[in-house]
Design a protein around this motif. Structure first.
Motif, PDB file in Angstrom:
ATOM      1  N   ARG A 292      36.350  48.209  47.612  1.00 41.18           N
ATOM      2  CA  ARG A 292      37.387  47.116  47.872  1.00 41.18           C
ATOM      3  C   ARG A 292      36.790  45.861  48.382  1.00 41.18           C
ATOM      4  O   ARG A 292      37.909  44.189  47.828  1.00 41.18           O
ATOM      5  N   ALA A 293      36.171  45.887  49.359  1.00 44.68           N
ATOM      6  CA  ALA A 293      35.464  43.846  49.380  1.00 44.68           C
ATOM      7  C   ALA A 293      35.271  43.679  47.939  1.00 44.68           C
ATOM      8  O   ALA A 293      35.157  42.591  48.271  1.00 44.68           O
ATOM      9  N   ALA A 294      34.065  44.128  47.765  1.00 46.64           N
ATOM     10  CA  ALA A 294      33.746  43.363  46.279  1.00 46.64           C
ATOM     11  C   ALA A 294      34.504  42.906  45.363  1.00 46.64           C
ATOM     12  O   ALA A 294      34.558  41.737  45.069  1.00 46.64           O
ATOM     13  N   ASN A 295      35.679  43.224  45.391  1.00 47.50           N
ATOM     14  CA  ASN A 295      36.787  42.787  44.680  1.00 47.50           C
ATOM     15  C   ASN A 295      37.430  42.461  45.155  1.00 47.50           C
ATOM     16  O   ASN A 295      37.500  40.881  44.859  1.00 47.50           O
ATOM     17  N   ALA A 296      37.519  41.906  46.502  1.00 49.30           N
ATOM     18  CA  ALA A 296      38.231  40.707  47.159  1.00 49.30           C
ATOM     19  C   ALA A 296      37.698  39.438  47.274  1.00 49.30           C
ATOM     20  O   ALA A 296      38.180  38.155  47.338  1.00 49.30           O
ATOM     21  N   ILE A 297      36.452  39.816  47.683  1.00 47.58           N
ATOM     22  CA  ILE A 297      35.267  38.579  47.410  1.00 47.58           C
ATOM     23  C   ILE A 297      35.174  37.780  45.637  1.00 47.58           C
ATOM     24  O   ILE A 297      35.219  36.916  45.840  1.00 47.58           O
ATOM     25  N   ARG A 298      35.580  38.872  44.520  1.00 48.02           N
ATOM     26  CA  ARG A 298      35.261  38.441  43.425  1.00 48.02           C
ATOM     27  C   ARG A 298      36.550  37.432  42.978  1.00 48.02           C
ATOM     28  O   ARG A 298      36.716  36.790  42.565  1.00 48.02           O
ATOM     29  N   ARG A 299      37.818  38.125  43.707  1.00 45.94           N
ATOM     30  CA  ARG A 299      38.622  37.718  43.669  1.00 45.94           C
ATOM     31  C   ARG A 299      38.774  36.080  43.840  1.00 45.94           C
ATOM     32  O   ARG A 299      39.435  35.354  43.838  1.00 45.94           O
ATOM     33  N   ALA A 300      38.587  35.861  45.409  1.00 42.84           N
ATOM     34  CA  ALA A 300      38.136  34.782  45.756  1.00 42.84           C
ATOM     35  C   ALA A 300      37.652  33.855  45.362  1.00 42.84           C
ATOM     36  O   ALA A 300      37.919  32.910  44.941  1.00 42.84           O
ATOM     37  N   LEU A 301      36.242  34.410  44.781  1.00 48.81           N
ATOM     38  CA  LEU A 301      35.402  33.662  43.858  1.00 48.81           C
ATOM     39  C   LEU A 301      35.907  33.347  43.111  1.00 48.81           C
ATOM     40  O   LEU A 301      35.804  31.419  42.428  1.00 48.81           O
ATOM     41  N   LEU A 302      36.120  33.779  41.953  1.00 47.53           N
ATOM     42  CA  LEU A 302      36.671  33.560  39.931  1.00 47.53           C
ATOM     43  C   LEU A 302      38.296  33.124  40.094  1.00 47.53           C
ATOM     44  O   LEU A 302      38.218  32.968  39.031  1.00 47.53           O
ATOM     45  N   ARG A 303      39.072  34.128  41.090  1.00 47.28           N
ATOM     46  CA  ARG A 303      40.853  33.593  40.862  1.00 47.28           C
ATOM     47  C   ARG A 303      41.223  34.682  39.350  1.00 47.28           C
ATOM     48  O   ARG A 303      41.950  33.713  39.207  1.00 47.28           O
ATOM     49  N   ASP A 304      40.996  35.859  39.469  1.00 50.63           N
ATOM     50  CA  ASP A 304      40.981  35.893  38.072  1.00 50.63           C
ATOM     51  C   ASP A 304      42.398  36.639  38.923  1.00 50.63           C
ATOM     52  O   ASP A 304      42.521  37.597  37.654  1.00 50.63           O
ATOM     53  N   GLY A 305      42.708  37.356  39.672  1.00 48.35           N
ATOM     54  CA  GLY A 305      43.603  37.839  39.773  1.00 48.35           C
ATOM     55  C   GLY A 305      43.477  39.578  39.868  1.00 48.35           C
ATOM     56  O   GLY A 305      44.481  40.330  39.534  1.00 48.35           O
ATOM     57  N   VAL A 306      42.887  40.311  39.293  1.00 48.91           N
ATOM     58  CA  VAL A 306      42.487  41.743  39.134  1.00 48.91           C
ATOM     59  C   VAL A 306      42.263  42.246  40.224  1.00 48.91           C
ATOM     60  O   VAL A 306      41.136  41.603  40.930  1.00 48.91           O
ATOM     61  N   ARG A 307      43.450  43.458  40.471  1.00 52.25           N
ATOM     62  CA  ARG A 307      42.100  43.828  41.695  1.00 52.25           C
ATOM     63  C   ARG A 307      41.441  44.915  41.836  1.00 52.25           C
ATOM     64  O   ARG A 307      40.463  45.081  42.071  1.00 52.25           O
TER      65      ARG A 307
END
Length: 265
Positions: free
Chosen positions: A140-155
Motif C-alpha cells: 500500500r505504501a509503495a503504491n501510494a509513492i508510485r501514484r504520487a510520482l508517476l500519476r498513473d491513477g492505478v491502485r
C-alpha cells in the motif's frame, strides 16, 4: 498448438511445480470457446519444473514451455513469452497460483467493447488480498509513492493479472521490473488503460522471490527510472483518437484511467 490463437496467456514461473498443473487446467476452463495458447516461461527452476511441463505439453497441445538457463527475473520472462506469443491479446498471471484464472474473462471483456481501439492495457486490482499484513502494508505504501510520482491513477500496478495488446507492449521502452509500471508506460505511449477488480487467493506453490525490504530496495531505482522516462517522453507513438475529451489527462500524450469498481451486494 492452436493454429491461430487470438489470446496468449503468458506465465512466468520459478520453482512453482506444485501450482503449475492445476493452473494450466484452470486456464483451459476459463478460456473454453476461445482460440488461445498458454506459454509458461520457466525462469531457471531447480524443482523439476521442466519435466512437469513436458508432461503437461503432452496432454495439452496449446501449451508451450520455454526455459531460461538461469534466473532472469519476472519482467524478462514475461518479455520472452510475449515475443514468442502469437495472439494479439496477451494475458499474464503469476505462476504461484495466487491469480485465479477464472478472472481472465473480466480482463478481456473491455477489449470486446465498441471504441476499444485505443485500449492498450486492462490492469487487475486485487480485492481481498491473501498476503500477510506486513506485505499488504508495504504494498500500500509503495503504491501510494508510485501514484504520487508517476500519476498513473492505478491502485495496484503490481497485480500479476493483466491483459494487453501485444503490439502495445512491444512499443514500450523495456527495463527490468517493467511489469510493475505497465500502466504508466502504456499511458506514456498514448494507450488507454482500464482497471478491473480481481480476486486473490493463497499461494498454491513456491515461495516469494523477495522479502518486504528487498522488494522495496529493488523498486527504488526502477521507480526513479520510470519517472525519468515519463518526463522525457516525446509525442506518443499511439494517438488515442477514440478517447472521449473528458477522459483525457492534462499531461501531454497521456490518456485517462477508466476504473471498474467491484460489484456491491
Amino acid at each position: 498448438m492452436t493454429a491461430h490463437p487470438d489470446i496468449s496467456v503468458v506465465i512466468p514461473a520459478r520453482d512453482e511445480i506444485v501450482a503449475l498443473g492445476p493452473l494450466v487446467e484452470e486456464i483451459a476452463q476459463a478460456l473454453t470457446g476461445h482460440a488461445f495458447e498458454a506459454i509458461v516461461v520457466d525462469d531457471g527452476s531447480t524443482d523439476g519444473t521442466p519435466h512437469a511441463l513436458a508432461a503437461l505439453q503432452a496432454r495439452h497441445p496449446w501449451l508451450l514451455a520455454l526455459r531460461n538457463d538461469r534466473p532472469c527475473g519476472q519482467s524478462a520472462s514475461i518479455r520472452r513469452g510475449v515475443r514468442a506469443a502469437r495472439g494479439a491479446l496477451i494475458v499474464t498471471l503469476d505462476g504461484d497460483g495466487q491469480n485465479p484464472p477464472d478472472q481472465i474473462p473480466a480482463l478481456l471483456a473491455p477489449f470486446a467493447r465498441a471504441g476499444s481501439a485505443a485500449l492498450g492495457l486492462v490492469q487487475g486490482e486485487r480485492i481481498g488480498r491473501k498476503d500477510t499484513a506486513l506485505k499488504r502494508l508495504a504494498s500500500r505504501a509503495a503504491n501510494a509513492i508510485r501514484r504520487a510520482l508517476l500519476r498513473d491513477g492505478v491502485r495496484d500496478s503490481g497485480c500479476g493479472l493483466k491483459a494487453f495488446r501485444r503490439e502495445a507492449y512491444l512499443e514500450l521502452p523495456w527495463f527490468d521490473h517493467i511489469h510493475r509500471f505497465m500502466p504508466a508506460m502504456m499511458l506514456r505511449e498514448g494507450w488507454r488503460v482500464e482497471t478491473v477488480p480481481v480476486t486473490h487467493r493463497e499461494r498454491q506453490g513456491g515461495t516469494s522471490k523477495y522479502g518486504v525490504l528487498s522488494r522495496g530496495l529493488v523498486g527504488v531505482p526502477d521507480l526513479l527510472g520510470a519517472a525519468w522516462l515519463i518526463r522525457r517522453a516525446g509525442p506518443p507513438r499511439h494517438w488515442a483518437a477514440d478517447v472521449e475529451p473528458e477522459r483525457a489527462s492534462s499531461a501531454p500524450g497521456r490518456v485517462g484511467i477508466t476504473r471498474q469498481e467491484p460489484l456491491r451486494p
